[in-house]
Write a protein that holds these residues in place. Sequence first.
Motif, PDB file in Angstrom:
ATOM      1  N   THR A 176      -6.613   9.125 -16.758  1.00  0.00           N
ATOM      2  CA  THR A 176      -5.276   8.080 -15.832  1.00  0.00           C
ATOM      3  C   THR A 176      -6.585   7.375 -14.332  1.00  0.00           C
ATOM      4  O   THR A 176      -7.126   8.046 -14.468  1.00  0.00           O
ATOM      5  CB  THR A 176      -4.885   8.918 -15.429  1.00  0.00           C
ATOM      6  N   VAL A 177      -6.283   6.074 -13.883  1.00  0.00           N
ATOM      7  CA  VAL A 177      -6.722   6.055 -12.275  1.00  0.00           C
ATOM      8  C   VAL A 177      -5.169   6.130 -11.771  1.00  0.00           C
ATOM      9  O   VAL A 177      -4.535   5.022 -12.224  1.00  0.00           O
ATOM     10  CB  VAL A 177      -7.226   4.594 -12.271  1.00  0.00           C
ATOM     11  N   ILE A 178      -5.203   6.895 -10.889  1.00  0.00           N
ATOM     12  CA  ILE A 178      -3.722   7.054  -9.925  1.00  0.00           C
ATOM     13  C   ILE A 178      -4.062   6.767  -8.406  1.00  0.00           C
ATOM     14  O   ILE A 178      -5.100   7.466  -8.192  1.00  0.00           O
ATOM     15  CB  ILE A 178      -3.263   8.049 -10.205  1.00  0.00           C
ATOM     16  N   GLY A 179      -3.689   5.875  -7.542  1.00  0.00           N
ATOM     17  CA  GLY A 179      -4.220   5.960  -6.056  1.00  0.00           C
ATOM     18  C   GLY A 179      -3.178   4.690  -5.538  1.00  0.00           C
ATOM     19  O   GLY A 179      -2.487   4.952  -5.707  1.00  0.00           O
ATOM     20  N   SER A 180      -4.223   4.104  -4.409  1.00  0.00           N
ATOM     21  CA  SER A 180      -3.505   3.596  -3.246  1.00  0.00           C
ATOM     22  C   SER A 180      -3.591   1.672  -4.428  1.00  0.00           C
ATOM     23  O   SER A 180      -3.207   1.547  -3.201  1.00  0.00           O
ATOM     24  CB  SER A 180      -3.564   3.652  -1.936  1.00  0.00           C
ATOM     25  N   SER A 181      -4.434   1.361  -4.718  1.00  0.00           N
ATOM     26  CA  SER A 181      -5.170   0.090  -5.052  1.00  0.00           C
ATOM     27  C   SER A 181      -4.395  -0.564  -5.616  1.00  0.00           C
ATOM     28  O   SER A 181      -3.674  -0.466  -6.808  1.00  0.00           O
ATOM     29  CB  SER A 181      -6.507   0.470  -5.523  1.00  0.00           C
ATOM     30  N   ASN A 182      -4.613  -1.303  -5.251  1.00  0.00           N
ATOM     31  CA  ASN A 182      -2.953  -2.549  -5.780  1.00  0.00           C
ATOM     32  C   ASN A 182      -4.462  -3.574  -6.752  1.00  0.00           C
ATOM     33  O   ASN A 182      -5.648  -2.875  -7.038  1.00  0.00           O
ATOM     34  CB  ASN A 182      -2.625  -3.630  -5.248  1.00  0.00           C
ATOM     35  N   MET A 183      -4.311  -4.156  -7.825  1.00  0.00           N
ATOM     36  CA  MET A 183      -4.546  -4.900  -8.516  1.00  0.00           C
ATOM     37  C   MET A 183      -4.946  -6.222  -8.209  1.00  0.00           C
ATOM     38  O   MET A 183      -4.289  -7.607  -8.572  1.00  0.00           O
ATOM     39  CB  MET A 183      -4.543  -4.831 -10.297  1.00  0.00           C
ATOM     40  N   ASP A 184      -5.554  -6.786  -6.691  1.00  0.00           N
ATOM     41  CA  ASP A 184      -5.153  -7.859  -6.578  1.00  0.00           C
ATOM     42  C   ASP A 184      -6.544  -7.990  -5.413  1.00  0.00           C
ATOM     43  O   ASP A 184      -7.587  -6.789  -5.166  1.00  0.00           O
ATOM     44  CB  ASP A 184      -4.118  -7.756  -5.384  1.00  0.00           C
ATOM     45  N   ILE A 185      -7.070  -9.018  -4.862  1.00  0.00           N
ATOM     46  CA  ILE A 185      -8.097  -9.657  -4.725  1.00  0.00           C
ATOM     47  C   ILE A 185      -8.120  -9.219  -3.309  1.00  0.00           C
ATOM     48  O   ILE A 185      -9.612  -8.133  -2.443  1.00  0.00           O
ATOM     49  CB  ILE A 185      -8.360 -11.538  -4.264  1.00  0.00           C
ATOM     50  N   ARG A 186      -7.205  -8.610  -2.701  1.00  0.00           N
ATOM     51  CA  ARG A 186      -6.918  -8.177  -1.030  1.00  0.00           C
ATOM     52  C   ARG A 186      -7.289  -6.275  -1.002  1.00  0.00           C
ATOM     53  O   ARG A 186      -8.247  -5.645  -0.982  1.00  0.00           O
ATOM     54  CB  ARG A 186      -5.628  -8.243  -0.707  1.00  0.00           C
ATOM     55  N   SER A 187      -6.935  -5.863  -2.367  1.00  0.00           N
ATOM     56  CA  SER A 187      -7.329  -3.888  -2.465  1.00  0.00           C
ATOM     57  C   SER A 187      -9.210  -4.121  -3.104  1.00  0.00           C
ATOM     58  O   SER A 187      -9.639  -3.050  -2.423  1.00  0.00           O
ATOM     59  CB  SER A 187      -6.247  -3.709  -3.754  1.00  0.00           C
ATOM     60  N   PHE A 188      -9.614  -5.450  -4.005  1.00  0.00           N
ATOM     61  CA  PHE A 188     -11.159  -5.264  -4.293  1.00  0.00           C
ATOM     62  C   PHE A 188     -11.675  -5.224  -3.106  1.00  0.00           C
ATOM     63  O   PHE A 188     -12.814  -5.227  -2.796  1.00  0.00           O
ATOM     64  CB  PHE A 188     -11.341  -6.560  -5.544  1.00  0.00           C
ATOM     65  N   LEU A 189     -11.450  -6.703  -1.974  1.00  0.00           N
ATOM     66  CA  LEU A 189     -12.308  -6.674  -1.253  1.00  0.00           C
ATOM     67  C   LEU A 189     -12.232  -6.264   0.705  1.00  0.00           C
ATOM     68  O   LEU A 189     -12.671  -6.141   1.015  1.00  0.00           O
ATOM     69  CB  LEU A 189     -11.795  -8.851  -0.467  1.00  0.00           C
ATOM     70  N   LEU A 190     -10.308  -5.961   1.351  1.00  0.00           N
ATOM     71  CA  LEU A 190     -10.422  -5.724   2.039  1.00  0.00           C
ATOM     72  C   LEU A 190      -9.292  -5.331   2.571  1.00  0.00           C
ATOM     73  O   LEU A 190      -9.299  -5.180   3.782  1.00  0.00           O
ATOM     74  CB  LEU A 190      -9.367  -7.527   2.499  1.00  0.00           C
ATOM     75  N   ASP A 191      -9.212  -3.918   2.105  1.00  0.00           N
ATOM     76  CA  ASP A 191      -8.293  -3.098   2.138  1.00  0.00           C
ATOM     77  C   ASP A 191      -8.600  -1.977   1.691  1.00  0.00           C
ATOM     78  O   ASP A 191      -9.981  -1.239   1.158  1.00  0.00           O
ATOM     79  CB  ASP A 191      -7.288  -3.267   1.112  1.00  0.00           C
ATOM     80  N   MET A 192      -8.900  -0.803   2.789  1.00  0.00           N
ATOM     81  CA  MET A 192      -9.921   0.463   2.907  1.00  0.00           C
ATOM     82  C   MET A 192      -9.023   1.297   1.489  1.00  0.00           C
ATOM     83  O   MET A 192      -7.900   2.206   1.937  1.00  0.00           O
ATOM     84  CB  MET A 192     -10.591   1.243   3.438  1.00  0.00           C
ATOM     85  N   GLU A 193      -9.712   1.828  -0.354  1.00  0.00           N
ATOM     86  CA  GLU A 193      -8.139   2.464  -0.580  1.00  0.00           C
ATOM     87  C   GLU A 193      -9.200   3.715  -0.811  1.00  0.00           C
ATOM     88  O   GLU A 193     -10.256   3.608  -1.112  1.00  0.00           O
ATOM     89  CB  GLU A 193      -8.265   1.798  -1.847  1.00  0.00           C
ATOM     90  N   SER A 194      -8.143   4.400  -2.129  1.00  0.00           N
ATOM     91  CA  SER A 194      -8.568   5.393  -2.473  1.00  0.00           C
ATOM     92  C   SER A 194      -7.978   5.742  -4.036  1.00  0.00           C
ATOM     93  O   SER A 194      -7.101   5.475  -4.615  1.00  0.00           O
ATOM     94  CB  SER A 194      -7.966   6.997  -1.809  1.00  0.00           C
ATOM     95  N   SER A 195      -8.636   6.117  -4.839  1.00  0.00           N
ATOM     96  CA  SER A 195      -8.311   6.132  -6.445  1.00  0.00           C
ATOM     97  C   SER A 195      -8.593   7.523  -6.877  1.00  0.00           C
ATOM     98  O   SER A 195     -10.276   8.263  -6.485  1.00  0.00           O
ATOM     99  CB  SER A 195      -9.525   5.155  -7.033  1.00  0.00           C
TER     100      SER A 195
END
Length: 495
Positions: free
Chosen positions: A424-443
């Motif tokens: 499983t992968v769970i966290g704050s990341s959406n599956m969109d370009i913003r989450s891939f490039l612009l937002d600091m995320e944790s999974s």
Amino acid sequence: MAELWQWVLDHGVVVITYIFLAIDVILRILGLVVVPRNRRPGSALAWLMAIMIFPLLGFPLYLLLGKAQLPRKRREKQKVINRLMHVRAHDIPDSELDADSPSWLQSAVNLNRELGAFPLTGNNSADLEIDYDTSLSRMAEDIRAAESEVHVLFFAMALDTTTQDFFDALAESAARGVKVRVLYDHWASLTHGSVYRAMRRHLDAHGIEHYPMMPVKPFRDGAFQRPDLRNHRKLLMIDGQIGWMGSQNLIAAHYNKRANIRRGLHWQETMARFRGPIVSEMNLLFATDWYYESAEMLSEADLVQAPVDTSGTYECQLVPSGPGFVFENNLALFNQLFYSADRRICAVSPYFVPDESMLAAIVTAARRGVEVELFVSEIGDQFLVFHAQRSYYSELLAAGVKIWLYRAPTILHAKHVTIDDSVTVIGSSNMDIRSFLLDMESSMMVGGTDFIQKMYDVEDVYRSRSRQLTLEEWEQRPVPMRLLDNLCRLASAVV
């Protein structure tokens, strides 16, 4: 000279026209030279189209929003953090995976480490909470039991009737001598007005140290800073023993917005509560963001605590991502897992706007016989993203992907993926370009049959609250709506 100036005055319209045309041509040529460098083709084409159609507007916007890069001082801090983490990662080997784990799971672990993730740790336990108010109540209960420190980091934070008990718990712990540190994204919290200001007054009144993350100060670093780079993580750690992460922000379920209340919108979240060695890794991630905002480097001795509870059986690996990393860590992980899946993929994302590589991975999986399910909301709260994601439905449905629409007026804001019966992968990341490039995320990548079953139970709840979208239904939508979806898809590529 006087004669030349007089001629310019006499022929002002002609002069202005030629100047405008010259600038127009120069900007178009500069766009062709500058935009394509080190940029994915879809994004480059979208920017070039904007510049070619409206050069006087498009090129300045590109200068404003065209580079997904942290400010210089933050990049320097990121290099310091990366060096420290590299040294630590070299000294701490990954935990051994279970003997029955698929071979590709070790490849995913290796990929994560190469991209800057934390070590794989074993002997963790975790449970899930999908009720909005209950998760806040449980977090407040854990805070009240704190003995030494509480670390709080949420994208959006506000003091309202829903979060009052959480903030009261922070105040009570601080009064007992517990060290409480709080981080919140500046723009995401600031936009909530009075409840944001109430939160800051509460924290100040109780002597709690707090900082806004990625403050919107365009020229703070002596050079222009892109204003829409945000810290989207959601983390809570208590004493290095208990760690929460997932999709929920620290705010009322309707986000205190009149439009949401009028429409009856409210958010459905999923949070995970961890115990075991992985909590220290979560603490270390918090420390990197704390260092960015406060310039205080928290000591590893304080952050890494020997776990009291090591009875768990889950292997966990924390994967940070964002503009501070060279590669798109979360996108690379998702794609690797999609291509590795043998039987089943279930993806839950409120904002599903994949790039070409992710779309290919999902469609390929479905066409080679993997059962692929995608959970999204029936309605959206963000116009551009909602219509952009709808433009992908036809291709996904034609490939055999099952799309579940979580029924209105609820926004399914949870973010997680399950692959086969393995991970499983769970966290704050959406599956969109913003989450891939612009937002600091944790999974968090979690291996463990028991945890997978817990995720299956959550997916069953989602399924019971959703309706399945069919290709036949989708192909009957009005032509104007199709055009709008496709136009928004094109605009979403401008990053």
